[in-house]
Design an enzyme around this catalytic site. Structure first.
Site, PDB file in Angstrom:
ATOM      1  N   TRP A  33      88.268  27.992 -10.746  1.00  0.00           N
ATOM      2  CA  TRP A  33      88.475  26.744 -10.128  1.00  0.00           C
ATOM      3  C   TRP A  33      87.923  26.927  -8.682  1.00  0.00           C
ATOM      4  O   TRP A  33      88.960  27.562  -7.924  1.00  0.00           O
ATOM      5  CB  TRP A  33      89.845  26.205 -10.548  1.00  0.00           C
ATOM      6  CG  TRP A  33      90.092  24.926 -10.356  1.00  0.00           C
ATOM      7  CD1 TRP A  33      90.633  24.245  -9.310  1.00  0.00           C
ATOM      8  CD2 TRP A  33      89.606  23.811 -11.201  1.00  0.00           C
ATOM      9  NE1 TRP A  33      90.654  22.982  -9.295  1.00  0.00           N
ATOM     10  CE2 TRP A  33      89.965  22.731 -10.464  1.00  0.00           C
ATOM     11  CE3 TRP A  33      88.879  23.927 -12.260  1.00  0.00           C
ATOM     12  CZ2 TRP A  33      89.690  21.427 -10.936  1.00  0.00           C
ATOM     13  CZ3 TRP A  33      88.424  22.681 -12.885  1.00  0.00           C
ATOM     14  CH2 TRP A  33      88.804  21.386 -12.152  1.00  0.00           C
ATOM     15  N   GLU A  59      91.105  28.495 -15.362  1.00  0.00           N
ATOM     16  CA  GLU A  59      91.193  28.206 -13.751  1.00  0.00           C
ATOM     17  C   GLU A  59      92.077  29.250 -13.068  1.00  0.00           C
ATOM     18  O   GLU A  59      92.797  29.969 -13.810  1.00  0.00           O
ATOM     19  CB  GLU A  59      91.994  26.899 -13.759  1.00  0.00           C
ATOM     20  CG  GLU A  59      91.180  25.684 -14.058  1.00  0.00           C
ATOM     21  CD  GLU A  59      91.855  24.272 -13.645  1.00  0.00           C
ATOM     22  OE1 GLU A  59      92.907  24.421 -12.953  1.00  0.00           O
ATOM     23  OE2 GLU A  59      91.810  23.203 -14.355  1.00  0.00           O
ATOM     24  N   GLU A  84      95.941  20.889 -19.414  1.00  0.00           N
ATOM     25  CA  GLU A  84      97.251  20.993 -18.973  1.00  0.00           C
ATOM     26  C   GLU A  84      98.341  20.114 -19.428  1.00  0.00           C
ATOM     27  O   GLU A  84      98.743  19.129 -18.529  1.00  0.00           O
ATOM     28  CB  GLU A  84      97.196  21.124 -17.417  1.00  0.00           C
ATOM     29  CG  GLU A  84      96.254  22.337 -17.029  1.00  0.00           C
ATOM     30  CD  GLU A  84      96.815  22.632 -15.336  1.00  0.00           C
ATOM     31  OE1 GLU A  84      97.230  21.754 -14.806  1.00  0.00           O
ATOM     32  OE2 GLU A  84      96.475  23.711 -14.840  1.00  0.00           O
ATOM     33  N   ASP A 109      94.414  15.702 -10.419  1.00  0.00           N
ATOM     34  CA  ASP A 109      93.929  16.099  -9.050  1.00  0.00           C
ATOM     35  C   ASP A 109      92.513  15.936  -8.780  1.00  0.00           C
ATOM     36  O   ASP A 109      91.733  16.840  -8.461  1.00  0.00           O
ATOM     37  CB  ASP A 109      94.278  17.643  -9.017  1.00  0.00           C
ATOM     38  CG  ASP A 109      93.861  18.244  -7.676  1.00  0.00           C
ATOM     39  OD1 ASP A 109      94.352  17.464  -6.585  1.00  0.00           O
ATOM     40  OD2 ASP A 109      93.767  19.421  -7.435  1.00  0.00           O
ATOM     41  N   TYR A 159      99.627  28.951  -6.037  1.00  0.00           N
ATOM     42  CA  TYR A 159     101.005  28.186  -5.862  1.00  0.00           C
ATOM     43  C   TYR A 159     102.309  29.083  -6.273  1.00  0.00           C
ATOM     44  O   TYR A 159     103.327  28.780  -5.986  1.00  0.00           O
ATOM     45  CB  TYR A 159     100.950  27.170  -7.035  1.00  0.00           C
ATOM     46  CG  TYR A 159      99.933  26.214  -6.900  1.00  0.00           C
ATOM     47  CD1 TYR A 159      99.922  25.289  -5.925  1.00  0.00           C
ATOM     48  CD2 TYR A 159      98.981  26.222  -7.879  1.00  0.00           C
ATOM     49  CE1 TYR A 159      98.653  24.451  -5.802  1.00  0.00           C
ATOM     50  CE2 TYR A 159      97.735  25.125  -7.690  1.00  0.00           C
ATOM     51  CZ  TYR A 159      97.772  24.324  -6.637  1.00  0.00           C
ATOM     52  OH  TYR A 159      96.763  23.355  -6.552  1.00  0.00           O
ATOM     53  N   LYS A 201      89.275  24.351  -3.361  1.00  0.00           N
ATOM     54  CA  LYS A 201      89.272  25.702  -3.968  1.00  0.00           C
ATOM     55  C   LYS A 201      87.711  26.079  -4.434  1.00  0.00           C
ATOM     56  O   LYS A 201      87.517  27.099  -5.156  1.00  0.00           O
ATOM     57  CB  LYS A 201      90.014  25.793  -5.433  1.00  0.00           C
ATOM     58  CG  LYS A 201      91.531  25.638  -4.801  1.00  0.00           C
ATOM     59  CD  LYS A 201      92.466  25.810  -6.007  1.00  0.00           C
ATOM     60  CE  LYS A 201      93.719  25.948  -5.948  1.00  0.00           C
ATOM     61  NZ  LYS A 201      94.091  24.093  -5.467  1.00  0.00           N
ATOM     62  N   TYR A 251      97.495  30.373 -11.397  1.00  0.00           N
ATOM     63  CA  TYR A 251      97.571  30.599 -10.001  1.00  0.00           C
ATOM     64  C   TYR A 251      98.424  31.526  -9.431  1.00  0.00           C
ATOM     65  O   TYR A 251      98.891  30.986  -8.244  1.00  0.00           O
ATOM     66  CB  TYR A 251      97.596  29.006  -9.356  1.00  0.00           C
ATOM     67  CG  TYR A 251      96.486  28.051  -9.720  1.00  0.00           C
ATOM     68  CD1 TYR A 251      95.067  28.084  -8.786  1.00  0.00           C
ATOM     69  CD2 TYR A 251      96.341  27.432 -10.920  1.00  0.00           C
ATOM     70  CE1 TYR A 251      94.058  27.333  -9.385  1.00  0.00           C
ATOM     71  CE2 TYR A 251      95.564  26.515 -11.075  1.00  0.00           C
ATOM     72  CZ  TYR A 251      94.246  26.166 -10.416  1.00  0.00           C
ATOM     73  OH  TYR A 251      92.960  25.712 -10.548  1.00  0.00           O
ATOM     74  N   ASN A 264      95.051  28.343 -17.280  1.00  0.00           N
ATOM     75  CA  ASN A 264      94.689  27.944 -16.031  1.00  0.00           C
ATOM     76  C   ASN A 264      96.265  28.563 -15.199  1.00  0.00           C
ATOM     77  O   ASN A 264      97.222  28.285 -15.412  1.00  0.00           O
ATOM     78  CB  ASN A 264      95.035  26.417 -15.817  1.00  0.00           C
ATOM     79  CG  ASN A 264      93.838  25.892 -16.533  1.00  0.00           C
ATOM     80  OD1 ASN A 264      92.977  26.290 -16.952  1.00  0.00           O
ATOM     81  ND2 ASN A 264      94.106  24.187 -16.379  1.00  0.00           N
TER      82      ASN A 264
END
Ligand code: EVA
Length: 611
Positions: free
Chosen positions: A558, A513, A419, A168, A479, A577, A475, A473
């Site tokens: 992040w 993250e 990741e 990304d 997400y 972000k 979210y 990481n």
């Protein structure tokens, strides 16, 4: 051992190093890589010049150039002083993304693959002394699954190639770091390793110097005022530093190590570097610096800014460090590749703790892995036929990374992947090799880690046991269950953390993250996702979770700043972000974080005993 020294270019008594940054002739080449030996090695066509260091993509107004996949060409005429004759002469590239072929005076000198680490072309016997010499570099920016970072290069129906990253961030490329011309004595310091031991008020520096010859070496350690603090002789040994001043978090003390090769009275080579005396150790769930627990506060970053893209820019570096100090950070991860060497030098001086990441990102076959990981998607990434080739490139990058960065006091851990897909047994032998190699190569035996993707959770992840620090990481609230569902996100987040807790790993956990895309321009009351208000709400929820588990020993949000990505429906002209905008101005969340981080003590959660 690498074929060339990774020591940073220096001018000392017997060394010369001259920057050849500036405007280089530039040409967008063919997509088929067929112009190499054919013609351009003697000089490239056209009359276009661009700055080095910089990514080439954002200077031009044509989309074909920004999106170009294939070979681009650089050329520079450099004068090599006559006095340099008799030395070894190198052209040293801070990096060339992602692979390069170097020609000097029409002769191919070397190739290098891997876009974020230095290499030096030995041109001793090729250059004409006291004359101008033509350097031509062919740089290829295509993404593959046999090199890191991973991705693919597709052919569009219109015949144009296009890069498709499995990661990304925009595939910026070119000569993004400084280039030096260097003259080094024939017999020279090639490499050195240092390891520290603190004993009461004193420190022991275990050292090992490698040179290209047989003559004896001597070392002197100078304190900040230039006084000799210790001396030693021999390739291997111990220096004792009385009343040692330690390198501490945000309170760095740097000594200057001078290494000389001698032939009687004559000095054959001299190299010097600033070093910091400090130890790093993991004990139970604690990260110990000089034997004392530290809690990491900071960022996952990128090398990214307007116009020069991923090109090193000392002004941007300075601003970033000032912002990190202002907000109360003490650390960052070099996501998702090794950064320019000057950034580690600055972190050494400013006392920042760095998690140094190799460019092993995209080891999960997906163009949107940040989304798909949370859906449980599996891609059998490590079962590909090409995996052994990838592993070789990955190991080579780890070797170069450790050789380059091992003597920076700021580097406290190696991040060996970001990741990867860990849900499959096939990942295990791959991890084993990479983690073993890092351990073997690093004399200081720094902790090793990798950043675990959303679906690398207890019961699924086959590889977390390799990590000395478990880096997550996560979210939840972005997400997974964002917006008005944030309470459910929190419940799921806690459920995962409870599952980790139940494993009783007795290791520190770090959030490498967490974050929410936020438009720096947008306020909304009540909040909606993408508004600054929501970024604050998201952070409050996340921070509450961090504060509930004693084994969480750090938080690196992040991202430090908004950054460029591939265009697409999930990114609004890039990833938003950032706690700061891409122009390095604060969003609201910066003030919230500043309040928290200024108040959190360095030894936060030091009292707990195990999990
Ligand atoms: C994100 N998530 O979705 C980030 C990416 C990053 O930019 C990740 O490691 O999991 C990746 O590169 O914003």
């Amino acid at each position: 051992m690498l074929e060339y020294s990774m020591l940073y270019p220096k001018t000392t008594k017997l060394r010369r190093s001259v920057s050849i940054d500036g405007m280089w002739k530039f040409h967008i080449g063919s997509q088929n890589g067929d112009q190499g030996e054919a013609g351009f090695k003697n000089g490239i066509p056209g009359n276009d010049f661009i700055p080095v260091p910089a990514s080439f993509q954002d200077f031009y107004t044509e989309k074909e150039i920004r999106e170009f996949a294939g070979d681009v060409w650089y050329e520079k005429d450099v004068f090599v002083p006559g006095e340099w004759e008799g030395n070894k002469v190198f052209v040293r590239f801070g990096a060339a993304t992602h692979r390069a072929v170097v020609y000097v005076n029409g002769k191919k000198i070397m190739e290098h693959e891997g876009g974020f680490l230095p290499f030096a072309a030995d041109v001793t016997d090729t250059v004409h002394y006291n004359e101008f010499n033509k350097i031509v570099v062919r740089v290829n920016n295509e993404l593959t699954v046999t090199n890191i970072p991973c991705g693919e290069t597709i052919l569009l129906p219109n015949g144009k190639k296009m890069n498709k990253p499995y990661f990304d961030f925009f595939n910026y490329s070119g000569l993004q770091r400084s280039v030096f011309l260097m003259a080094i004595p024939k017999e020279s310091v090639f490499d050195f390793d240092l390891d520290y031991e603190i004993s009461g008020k004193d420190a022991l520096i275990h050292y090992h110097v490698q040179t290209t010859g047989e003559h004896p070496v001597e070392l002197s350690l100078l304190d900040a005022s230039g006084k000799v603090a210790a001396r030693a002789e021999g390739f291997k040994g111990v220096m004792k530093v009385k009343d040692a001043r330690l390198w501490q978090v945000r309170n760095a003390y740097l000594y200057r190590l001078v290494i000389r090769i001698r032939d009687g009275e004559q000095i054959l080579d001299e190299y010097e570097q600033e070093i910091g005396i400090r130890t790093v150790k993991i004990e139970g769930t604690s990260i110990l610096l000089n034997g004392k627990p530290v809690y990491l506060k900071g960022f996952g970053k990128h090398e990214d800014c307007d116009i020069v893209g991923r090109g090193f820019h000392s002004g941007v570096m300075k601003r970033d460090f000032e912002l990190m100090k202002w907000i109360g950070a003490n650390s960052f991860r070099t996501a998702h590749y090794p950064y320019s060497e000057e950034i580690y030098q600055m972190a050494d001086r400013e006392g920042f703790l760095v998690i140094d990441e190799v460019a092993a990102v995209g080891l999960f076959e997906s163009l949107m892995n940040f989304m798909e990981a949370s859906t449980g998607k599996r891609t059998a990434f490590f079962e590909k036929e090409t995996t052994p080739v990838l592993l070789k490139a990955h190991k080579r990058a780890v070797e170069e990374l450790i050789a380059r960065d091992k003597n920076h006091p700021c580097v406290i851990a190696w991040s060996l992947l970001n990741e990867p897909e860990t849900s499959n047994e096939a990942a295990v032998p791959y991890f084993e090799e990479v983690f073993r190699l890092a351990h073997e190569l690093d004399v200081q035996k720094r902790p090793r880690t990798f950043a675990l993707i959303m679906n690398s959770v207890p019961g699924v992840c086959k590889c977390y046991q390799f990590s000395d620090i478990i880096s997550l990481n996560r979210y939840y609230g972005w997400y997974v269950k964002g917006g008005y569902e944030i309470s459910e996100a929190e419940a799921l987040f806690r459920k995962e953390m409870d599952a980790w807790k139940a494993l009783k790993l007795n290791k520190p956990f770090l959030f490498t993250e967490y974050g929410a895309d936020t438009m720096g321009s947008d306020h909304k009351l009540p909040s909606v996702m993408w508004s600054q208000e929501y970024q604050d709400e998201y952070l409050k929820m996340t921070n509450d979770v961090f504060d509930s588990y004693d084994f969480i020993k750090g938080e690196q949000i992040w991202n430090f700043a908004d950054f460029q990505t591939t265009e697409g429906i999930l990114r609004v002209n890039g990833n938003k972000k950032g706690v700061f905008t891409r122009q390095r101005q604060p969003k609201d969340a910066a003030y919230l974080l500043r309040k928290r981080w200024m108040e959190l003590p360095l030894a936060y959660k030091a009292q707990e005993k195990g999990l």
